[in-house]
Write an enzyme that holds these catalytic residues in place. Structure first.
Site, PDB file in Angstrom:
ATOM      1  N   CYS A 260       0.842  -1.038   0.025  1.00  0.00           N
ATOM      2  CA  CYS A 260      -0.153   0.115   0.135  1.00  0.00           C
ATOM      3  C   CYS A 260       0.903   1.282   0.114  1.00  0.00           C
ATOM      4  O   CYS A 260       1.416   1.708   1.071  1.00  0.00           O
ATOM      5  CB  CYS A 260      -0.846  -0.052   1.315  1.00  0.00           C
TER       6      CYS A 260
ATOM      7  N   CYS B 119       0.215   3.763   2.905  1.00  0.00           N
ATOM      8  CA  CYS B 119       0.741   3.248   4.159  1.00  0.00           C
ATOM      9  C   CYS B 119       2.351   3.416   4.336  1.00  0.00           C
ATOM     10  O   CYS B 119       2.719   3.849   5.460  1.00  0.00           O
ATOM     11  CB  CYS B 119       0.418   1.668   4.200  1.00  0.00           C
TER      12      CYS B 119
END
Length: 120
Positions: free
Chosen positions: A30, A33
């Site tokens: 991600c 993230c």
């Protein structure tokens, strides 16, 4: 204090204690993230009285499912064992600091009363 990896084995133990626990639900694939991680880490170094946990949603799918995590990163704030905030999206550093400030100011007796009122 560095971040703590939260797993099925230690999640309840870490999040049910008194004080503030922030949880970052993330995954290595991600992009947001990965970009949020240094912000979260810096904040963990500034606030040694707060536990900063990270849940790898790939490795800990049961925890992600338990909290219905559908979008990552998701930040959750738990104070004295009560979830007081949960929202998807990477926060800028100023917003993360503001969140911490708001959670620190909460009157937990009032929060518990509100929860009790809603559970009837």
């Amino acid at each position: 204090m560095a971040t703590v990896a939260l797993t099925a084995e230690n999640f309840d133990e870490v999040t049910n204690k008194d004080g503030i626990v922030l949880v970052d639900f993330w995954a290595s694939w991600c992009g947001p993230c990965v970009r949020f991680a240094p912000t979260y880490e810096r904040s963990s170094e500034k606030h040694s009285e707060i536990t900063f946990g990270k849940v790898d949603t790939e490795a800990e799918q049961a925890i992600a499912a338990k909290f219905d995590i559908r979008s990552i990163p998701t930040i959750m704030a738990i104070r004295d064992g009560v979830i007081v905030f949960s929202q998807p999206g990477a926060l800028p550093e100023s917003a993360l600091e503001n969140l911490i400030e708001q959670v620190e100011k909460l009157d937990m007796d009032d929060v518990r009363k509100q929860l009790a009122a809603h559970s009837h």
